[in-house]
Motif scaffolding. Structure first.
Motif, short mmCIF file in Angstrom:
data_model
loop_
_atom_site.label_atom_id
_atom_site.label_comp_id
_atom_site.label_asym_id
_atom_site.label_seq_id
_atom_site.Cartn_x
_atom_site.Cartn_y
_atom_site.Cartn_z
N GLY A 131 30.38 46.24 29.06
CA GLY A 131 29.15 45.46 29.01
C GLY A 131 28.51 45.31 30.38
O GLY A 131 28.67 46.12 31.27
N ARG A 132 27.80 44.22 30.55
CA ARG A 132 26.96 44.04 31.74
C ARG A 132 27.65 43.36 32.91
O ARG A 132 27.06 43.17 33.96
N ALA A 133 28.92 42.99 32.75
CA ALA A 133 29.62 42.24 33.80
C ALA A 133 30.55 43.17 34.59
O ALA A 133 31.58 43.61 34.07
N GLU A 134 30.18 43.44 35.82
CA GLU A 134 31.01 44.27 36.69
C GLU A 134 32.42 43.70 36.83
O GLU A 134 33.41 44.44 36.85
N GLY A 135 32.51 42.38 36.90
CA GLY A 135 33.81 41.74 37.06
C GLY A 135 34.76 42.04 35.90
O GLY A 135 35.97 42.14 36.09
N ASP A 136 34.21 42.20 34.69
CA ASP A 136 35.04 42.54 33.55
C ASP A 136 35.64 43.94 33.71
O ASP A 136 36.83 44.15 33.46
N ALA A 137 34.83 44.88 34.14
CA ALA A 137 35.33 46.25 34.35
C ALA A 137 36.37 46.26 35.47
O ALA A 137 37.39 46.96 35.37
N ARG A 138 36.16 45.48 36.50
CA ARG A 138 37.13 45.42 37.60
C ARG A 138 38.44 44.76 37.14
O ARG A 138 39.53 45.17 37.54
N ALA A 139 38.35 43.75 36.28
CA ALA A 139 39.56 43.11 35.74
C ALA A 139 40.36 44.12 34.91
O ALA A 139 41.60 44.15 34.99
N LEU A 140 39.67 44.94 34.15
CA LEU A 140 40.37 45.96 33.36
C LEU A 140 41.02 46.98 34.29
O LEU A 140 42.17 47.38 34.07
N ALA A 141 40.33 47.39 35.32
CA ALA A 141 40.90 48.34 36.29
C ALA A 141 42.16 47.75 36.94
O ALA A 141 43.15 48.46 37.13
N ARG A 142 42.13 46.46 37.26
CA ARG A 142 43.31 45.81 37.84
C ARG A 142 44.49 45.82 36.87
O ARG A 142 45.64 45.94 37.28
#
Length: 144
Positions: A12-23
């Motif tokens: 979606g539109r939240a970069e932080g969500d994608a970064r949390a998944l990468a972590r």
């Protein structure tokens, strides 16, 4: 051009969500990218062919990696809307395309979708439970 085997998840539109998944996939090579207006997390296992599936050995190695990726995804934070493992799965569908009335989401073995998307696409009964808040078409592995 390479044919990359990976897990790609649209967040979606939240970069932080994608970064949390990468972590969550911290011990795998991952990348976070903005495509159009949505953030994606891509996770690429090491040591696999960059030419797609060209042999039974490639298929077996990618299937094994795919199973591991899905197992890790089951315990991921619920920050992605949909995900798919395979060759060249990055940006396989934009959210609006995936949820369009004429889109047949049952043609993507291994597709994991949020319960919201499952409802939006008419609750296809072929999708089973994956993780809390998600459904999937079971992964069948890679073929030659």
């Amino acid at each position: 051009m390479g044919w990359i085997f990976a897990l790609n998840a649209e967040c979606g539109r939240a970069e932080g969500d994608a970064r949390a998944l990468a972590r969550h996939f911290h011990d795998w090579s991952s990348d976070v990218v903005l495509i159009a207006e949505d953030w994606w997390c891509g996770v690429v296992p090491a040591g696999l062919s960059r030419s797609g599936v060209r042999s039974a050995a490639d298929a077996a190695a990618m299937t094994s990696a795919g199973i591991q990726l899905y197992e890790r995804l089951r315990s991921a934070p619920p920050v992605y809307r949909y995900a798919l493992v395979g060759v060249e799965t990055d940006e396989f569908r934009h959210y609006d395309e995936l949820t369009a009335q004429d889109e047949d989401v049952t043609v993507f073995p291994g597709l994991v979708i949020s319960d919201d998307i499952w409802t939006a696409v008419g609750k296809p009964p072929v999708f089973g439970a994956f993780a809390p808040g998600y459904r999937w078409l079971p992964y069948v592995g890679e073929g030659v």
